[in-house]
Enzyme design. Structure first.
Site, PDB file in Angstrom:
ATOM      1  NE  ARG A  51      22.813  41.081   6.450  1.00 22.45           N
ATOM      2  CZ  ARG A  51      23.965  41.153   5.757  1.00 22.45           C
ATOM      3  NH1 ARG A  51      24.740  42.194   5.914  1.00 22.45           N
ATOM      4  NH2 ARG A  51      24.309  40.191   4.927  1.00 22.45           N
ATOM      5  CB  THR A  52      20.854  35.862  11.072  1.00 22.76           C
ATOM      6  OG1 THR A  52      20.057  36.354   9.992  1.00 22.76           O
ATOM      7  CG2 THR A  52      19.963  35.112  12.037  1.00 22.76           C
ATOM      8  CE  LYS A  80      35.156  15.402  14.572  1.00 20.95           C
ATOM      9  NZ  LYS A  80      35.520  15.367  16.018  1.00 20.95           N
ATOM     10  NE  ARG A 101      20.555  31.642   8.658  1.00 22.89           N
ATOM     11  CZ  ARG A 101      20.594  32.831   8.062  1.00 22.89           C
ATOM     12  NH1 ARG A 101      21.617  33.161   7.302  1.00 22.89           N
ATOM     13  NH2 ARG A 101      19.631  33.700   8.241  1.00 22.89           N
ATOM     14  CG  HIS A 129      15.107  34.154   8.475  1.00 23.52           C
ATOM     15  ND1 HIS A 129      15.464  34.179   9.805  1.00 23.52           N
ATOM     16  CD2 HIS A 129      16.138  34.732   7.799  1.00 23.52           C
ATOM     17  CE1 HIS A 129      16.655  34.747   9.923  1.00 23.52           C
ATOM     18  NE2 HIS A 129      17.079  35.089   8.724  1.00 23.52           N
TER      19      HIS A 129
END
Length: 304
Positions: A51-52, A80, A101, A129
């Protein structure tokens, strides 16, 4: 440069401006279809999201902008060993705004300190959030038509639930708000949040049984027990089914109760509840797109 890293980065008036802009977008979507033409959003998602990430991308596309980025750390140079700061500095050369995120708390803050374009925290570990909080506020405002004079119940994983922590912070700014915190002892709200509520003289109570308090609630905010936040699999298995909302448990609830959930759902809300008019969690997912459209416009200074 304005970033959104913590819910408290926005004043109450700024929150209201974003929510009002989101409501204007909802009422006249074609009007905003080219506001971000020529602008690029970079979605840097170091952990999974549906969703986000998709709502950010849909938001930018509906504003007429474009999107680039990645959906997991394994598909970026983080695999890496590249630092968050270096990733952000590189992406800054390709984009006008970043949504990040990350599983580590503070990573979006580090990114914001190293670039000259806006950075939006799309979730950092169990910390914050803020765009989910804006989504929740818009959902409550659209379905209850107010953000004050509410009794709000949070149920489930209140210890690791970053959406809960962020929303409590923001709802605390509105008058006559009371919180009822429903969880097993092992998943109670962190002490620092309780201390903030006590300091601000905001009423709250902690209970273990949903049925004891559901009749008092104007909002019921359900959460899943998050497997990814546990160090011990046995603890997760023991607690994951602590609270399951069914139609039977809603028999004493108010007719105008609104049930929210940040999703994804596992089994903490029975599918039979989906058809109840009090369930607004899928509408909530759509409101997330509109509020992110408004936020992108504001951070790019296009809201005028």
């Amino acid at each position: 440069m304005k970033h959104l890293i913590d819910p408290t980065d926005l004043s109450l008036s700024e929150i209201d401006e974003i929510l009002e802009l989101a409501e204007r977008i909802i009422s006249d979507r074609p009007k905003y279809s080219e506001v971000c033409k020529g602008k690029k959003l970079a979605t840097l998602f170091f952990e999974p999201s549906t969703r986000t990430r998709l709502s950010f991308e849909a938001a930018m596309l509906e504003l007429g902008g474009s999107v680039l980025g990645f959906s997991s750390a394994n598909s970026s140079s983080a695999a890496k060993g590249e630092s968050v700061a270096d990733t952000a500095r590189t992406v800054e050369k390709y984009a006008d705004i970043i949504a990040m995120r990350h599983p580590k708390e503070g990573a979006p803050l580090v990114a914001s300190m190293n670039v000259k374009i806006p950075v939006i925290n799309a979730g950092d570990g169990g910390h914050n959030h803020p765009t989910q909080t804006l989504t929740d506020l818009l959902t409550i405002r659209e379905t209850k038509h107010r953000l004050d004079n509410l009794t709000v119940g949070f149920c489930g994983d209140l210890k690791f639930g970053r959406t809960v922590h962020s929303l409590i912070k923001q709802l605390s700014l509105y008058e006559n708000t009371k919180f009822i915190l429903i969880s097993p002892k092992e998943l109670q709200i962190p002490d620092y949040i309780k201390e903030e509520l006590i300091k601000k003289n905001i009423p709250f109570e902690e209970v273990e049984q949903m049925e004891d308090v559901i009749s008092q609630l104007d909002i019921l905010y359900m959460t899943r027990v998050q497997r990814e936040r546990f160090f011990n699999e046995a603890d997760y298995i023991r607690l994951k089914d602590s609270y399951i909302l069914t139609l039977d448990k809603l028999t004493t609830a108010k007719d105008d109760l609104k049930i929210l959930h940040p999703l994804p759902r596992v089994n903490e809300i029975s599918v039979e509840v989906d058809s109840d008019p009090r369930a607004v969690y899928f509408d909530q997912a759509e409101y997330g797109k509109f509020v992110r459209m408004a936020l992108i416009m504001k951070l790019l200074d296009l809201d005028k």
